[in-house]
Enzyme design. Structure first.
Site, PDB file in Angstrom:
ATOM      1  N   ASP A 226       0.733  -1.131  -0.061  1.00 38.54           N
ATOM      2  CA  ASP A 226       0.002   0.090  -0.037  1.00 38.54           C
ATOM      3  C   ASP A 226       0.790   1.223   0.046  1.00 38.54           C
ATOM      4  OD1 ASP A 226      -2.833   1.203   0.423  1.00 38.54           O
ATOM      5  OD2 ASP A 226      -1.892   1.884   2.177  1.00 38.54           O
ATOM      6  N   GLU A 289      14.923 -15.219   0.004  1.00 33.14           N
ATOM      7  CA  GLU A 289      15.139 -16.470   0.773  1.00 33.14           C
ATOM      8  C   GLU A 289      14.054 -17.513   0.875  1.00 33.14           C
ATOM      9  OE1 GLU A 289      15.238 -14.822   4.784  1.00 33.14           O
ATOM     10  OE2 GLU A 289      16.645 -13.078   4.403  1.00 33.14           O
TER      11      GLU A 289
END
Length: 585
Positions: A226, A289
């Site tokens: 956002d 990751e």
């Protein structure tokens, strides 16, 4: 390309097809769920996570690749959940963390990925950090997490600068200190209950790394970010003579410029500062990751499009909503410019273009396209405002959607658009809950009209949204004819038109395809026709008032409306219609 060209036409290649395996998000069709308005399972009239889970098979049948969930975190709901009090918990109005886990598992079992909203520009004023900041006082480490400043004037009685809130009114609010004296001011680019975080603070940066990992560990496939262009403010917070607005491009007559810009970009020292890119490079490394091609999606109202493309460089975000496309008027020339510039800008950085026509912040495109200026973007429509032509708007919306879904890249759908839902343009003003309505002095009606609970069944109370018939906002009577059960299996319905489009988009691999503009089709000299080739599909949108004749050797694949055939076998394309076709019968 040559095999798909009608006789005597010319093509201009803009974007080449991608080859080989690619990350899922490059071509995905992603469906936005606004949780409080999608489906209610517990009967309180507010949608919830179990309600969403119960309707996931609808999304699987529709054929989307992923779902994006607007915020469901713990929140006082001053801005429909975009004022977050706890990023690691579910608000009781929506359910529990166990409900979130169940939704994720069910979606993945159905082959649907899940993107969740992340709100990093601001928190709720009920977030523990802000409560601590108010109690701790000026100069404390707790206040350093937010943008606090002393006021101007003899006694600090004036705001630190002249910035305004996106929702209307000043962007600063002055605290009353614990001892009762007037205190510092805090920045809130949005509602007074949404204090802005200070992203120069290392503690803020580490907290959001932790939040990302919390949800990644639970199995989410990505994050819609956002206000991605607002986290970093210009050094010194200088005065600015402009006015912040939800949509700066909401001006009638905007048709686009040579760089594809439509006026949708937010300007000013609080937007699109270069420092945001360091944050997203850091987040990119966190997502890397994890396996499964997790993605970051930028809500960034940024222009020109070359500037927006900086957000999707290969070590930053993966997608950025194309609001320049959303804010383009219903004009063949303007659409051609914005599509061309979008593809060229994103090709420069090796990223897909992410197309969108509607979301929870704008008037639904089925209504925008029915306005006197088709595609104009008012900040809400009320009963006293000029009303859109509902039938014309839907006709154009279907054509616009088929145009969008034929473009290479990724696309977002907003819940209910597959039903052809219009804006609720006659909602009682006393029902409005969007803070824009109040902070603008009741001059901007805001976003409630696009957030009305969905109609699932025509003849049940609340149109099947809730087992009790309750709905947190009143549905218009017209929603009965848009209900899912009134359209499912009905040839030519908006729902079935969307289903077919998504199936064919996948079948013909349009998301990973190419784009070449086609010029010289019969009857196209008027400048009211947009035509292009993507792989083996010819896409033609007739934006003009007159019927268009296409060559008789076309093999019709899909169309936004029923078509007729002339005596000489020419395909007749009526006004405001998009056709997908192949050459050679």
């Amino acid at each position: 390309m040559a095999t798909t060209q009608p006789t005597s036409t010319t093509t201009t290649l803009v974007h080449r097809a991608t080859s080989g395996a690619a990350e899922w998000w490059r071509t995905a069709v992603i469906y936005q769920v606004y949780p409080r308005s999608f489906a209610d399972a517990d009967g309180d009239g507010i949608g919830d996570l179990p309600g969403i889970t119960s309707r996931l098979r609808h999304l699987a049948r529709l054929g989307v690749d992923a779902v994006w969930l607007s915020p469901f975190y713990r929140s006082p709901q001053h801005d429909a959940g975009y004022d977050v009090a706890d990023y690691r918990d579910v608000d009781p109005v929506f359910g529990t963390l166990a409900d979130a886990d169940d939704l994720l598992a069910t979606a993945h079992d159905l082959g649907i990925r899940v993107i969740v909203d992340l709100v990093p520009n601001h928190t709720s004023d009920e977030h523990p950090w802000f409560v601590q900041a108010v109690a701790a006082g000026p100069g404390s480490p707790e206040r350093a997490r937010y943008v606090f400043r002393d006021g101007r004037g003899t006694d600090g009685e004036q705001p630190p600068n002249n910035w305004t809130s996106v929702f209307g009114g000043p962007a600063w609010t002055r605290l009353t200190e614990p001892d009762g004296t007037p205190g510092q001011w805090y920045l809130h680019l949005f509602d007074v209950h949404q204090p802005d975080l200070d992203w120069t603070n290392d503690e803020v940066r580490e907290e959001f790394r932790s939040v990302l990992r919390f949800w990644l560990d639970r199995g989410v496939d990505g994050f819609r970010v956002d206000v991605a262009h607002g986290l970093v403010k210009a050094e010194g917070l200088p005065d600015w003579d402009g006015t912040s607005a939800m949509i700066d491009g909401a001006h009638e007559g905007t048709t686009g410029s040579e760089d594809g810009a439509t006026g949708a970009g937010s300007t000013g020292p609080m937007w699109d500062q270069d420092g945001v890119h360091e944050i997203y490079r850091d987040w990119h490394s966190v997502l890397a990751e994890y396996d499964g091609d997790r993605c970051l999606v930028a809500e960034a109202w940024v222009e020109p499009l070359a500037r927006l493309a900086a957000y999707v460089r290969d070590d930053e975000m993966h997608q950025a909503f194309n609001f320049s496309f959303l804010t383009t008027l219903w004009s063949a020339d303007a659409l051609r410019r914005v599509v061309t510039e979008s593809l060229e800008a994103n090709d420069e950085v090796g990223a897909p273009t992410t197309w969108v026509l509607s979301n929870h912040d704008v008037v639904r495109h089925a209504s925008r396209l029915g306005l006197a200026t088709p595609g104009a973007k008012p900040n809400g429509i009320g009963a006293q405002d000029p009303q859109p032509d509902e039938e014309l708007g839907l006709r154009r919306a279907r054509a616009a959607t088929l145009l969008m879904l034929a473009l290479p890249g990724s696309a977002y759908l907003y819940q209910g658009e597959e039903l052809g839902l219009p804006e609720h343009t006659t909602l009682d003003d006393d029902e409005r809950q969007d803070p824009t309505w109040w902070r603008s002095g009741r001059t901007e009606r805001g976003r409630d009209g696009c957030r009305i609970p969905l109609p699932w069944t025509a003849d049940e109370p609340g149109h099947g949204f809730s087992p009790t018939g309750a709905t947190w906002l009143t549905q218009p009577d017209s929603f009965a004819r848009y209900a899912l059960d009134a359209q499912r299996g009905v040839r030519g319905s908006t729902y079935e038109t969307y289903r077919s489009a998504l199936r064919l988009r996948r079948e013909f691999r349009l998301g990973s395809g190419s784009l070449a503009w086609v010029d010289g089709l019969p009857d196209t000299a008027r400048g009211s026709v947009l035509a292009f080739v993507n792989r083996e599909i010819l896409v033609v949108t007739n934006l003009g008032p007159e019927t268009l004749r296409l060559p008789a050797d076309l093999q019709l694949v899909h169309a936004s409306q029923d078509l007729a055939v002339a005596e000489d076998d020419a395909v007749l394309v009526p006004a405001d219609t998009t056709v997908w076709a192949r050459l050679g019968r």
